[in-house]
Design a protein around this motif. Structure first.
Motif, mmCIF file in Angstrom:
data_model
loop_
_atom_site.group_PDB
_atom_site.id
_atom_site.type_symbol
_atom_site.label_atom_id
_atom_site.label_comp_id
_atom_site.label_asym_id
_atom_site.label_seq_id
_atom_site.Cartn_x
_atom_site.Cartn_y
_atom_site.Cartn_z
ATOM 1 N N GLU A 56 61.196 -63.730 40.760
ATOM 2 C CA GLU A 56 60.082 -64.634 41.071
ATOM 3 C C GLU A 56 58.819 -63.851 41.426
ATOM 4 O OE1 GLU A 56 62.221 -68.645 42.801
ATOM 5 O OE2 GLU A 56 61.502 -67.168 44.244
ATOM 6 N N THR A 59 57.467 -62.159 38.119
ATOM 7 C CA THR A 59 57.034 -63.029 37.020
ATOM 8 C C THR A 59 56.150 -64.194 37.441
ATOM 9 O OG1 THR A 59 58.947 -64.505 37.208
ATOM 10 C CG2 THR A 59 59.181 -62.536 35.802
ATOM 11 N N LEU A 61 57.287 -66.975 38.356
ATOM 12 C CA LEU A 61 57.988 -68.176 37.893
ATOM 13 C C LEU A 61 59.039 -68.571 38.922
ATOM 14 C CD1 LEU A 61 58.614 -67.226 34.159
ATOM 15 C CD2 LEU A 61 56.956 -68.887 35.016
ATOM 16 N N GLU A 76 66.024 -74.669 38.064
ATOM 17 C CA GLU A 76 65.033 -73.607 37.970
ATOM 18 C C GLU A 76 65.453 -72.553 36.948
ATOM 19 O OE1 GLU A 76 66.304 -74.726 40.842
ATOM 20 O OE2 GLU A 76 64.604 -75.445 42.000
ATOM 21 N N HIS A 149 58.594 -64.115 27.566
ATOM 22 C CA HIS A 149 58.445 -65.568 27.522
ATOM 23 C C HIS A 149 58.980 -66.056 26.179
ATOM 24 C CE1 HIS A 149 56.053 -66.312 31.152
ATOM 25 N NE2 HIS A 149 55.605 -65.104 30.949
ATOM 26 N N ASN A 182 62.088 -74.712 32.587
ATOM 27 C CA ASN A 182 60.918 -75.476 33.027
ATOM 28 C C ASN A 182 61.209 -76.029 34.413
ATOM 29 O OD1 ASN A 182 61.328 -75.699 30.081
ATOM 30 N ND2 ASN A 182 59.409 -76.805 30.102
ATOM 31 N N TYR A 183 60.164 -76.391 35.128
ATOM 32 C CA TYR A 183 60.366 -77.064 36.413
ATOM 33 C C TYR A 183 61.038 -78.405 36.184
ATOM 34 C CZ TYR A 183 57.288 -73.643 38.503
ATOM 35 O OH TYR A 183 56.738 -72.481 38.940
#
Length: 195
Positions: A56, A59, A61, A76, A149, A182-183
């Motif tokens: 996290e 990145t 993310l 997540e 990505h 994705n969230y």
């Protein structure tokens, strides 16, 4: 950095590919992947939870649940995949993103694989991760990470990131993948649960 896998509880070992055809799931020996895989949930191993936090930070993310409580579905990110390739082991070029939208039984969209963090856990001869359309390859070195990505900002697959595992020439190649999703968002089908 080496990880002692002997103390980690493996959820599943899989040397087959599951293909869904005509609504029936059947096991087939893979013709494009020579590898054994297993899955470890990060909330079962504190080290993996801390490693997810480091991803996290690197990145920017969302990778882990703040409370380290495990969901029944990936939200997540997915469980850590551990892969082992013996001499000759390979994985032909492929994409990591998923082709379909995934909605769980509660009507929750669990997202696509927007990014991949892959860790090398050993130093084999051969076994590079090659990105043919980019003309580059990452050589396995224990303790290193390769990150990319899978999707463009538009949500479309990035066709340049087709990649594969070159054959291992000597030794054993250990890798661990963390697929970031994705969230979480509510699905438009979530009202279906109330009927």
């Amino acid at each position: 950095m080496y990880i002692d896998l002997s103390s980690i509880k493996i959820l599943e070992i899989n040397i087959f590919i599951l293909n869904k055809k005509d609504g029936v799931i059947k096991s087939e020996v893979s013709s494009y992947r020579v590898q054994a895989t297993g899955w470890i949930r990060e909330y079962e191993e504190d080290f993996l939870y801390r490693l997810s936090h480091k991803i996290e930070l690197i990145t920017n993310l969302k990778v882990r649940r703040p409370d380290n409580k495990g969901p029944s579905e990936p939200v997540e990110s997915e469980a850590w995949q551990v892969g082992v390739y013996s001499a000759g082991g390979l994985y032909l070029p492929h994409y990591d993103n998923l082709q379909n939208e995934f909605i769980n039984a509660d009507g929750v969209h669990i997202g696509n694989r927007i990014a991949t963090a892959m860790f090398y856990l050993s130093d084999p001869v051969g076994g590079a991760t090659a990105f043919p359309k980019l003309g580059i390859a990452a050589t396995p070195k224990a303790g290193s990470m390769v990150f990319w990505h899978n999707l463009k900002l538009s949500g479309a697959r990035d066709d340049l990131l087709r990649h594969g595992a070159c054959p291992v020439a000597r030794g054993i190649k250990w890798v661990s993948n963390k697929w970031i999703r994705n969230y979480i968002i509510n699905s438009i089908n979530s009202t279906k649960r109330q009927n």
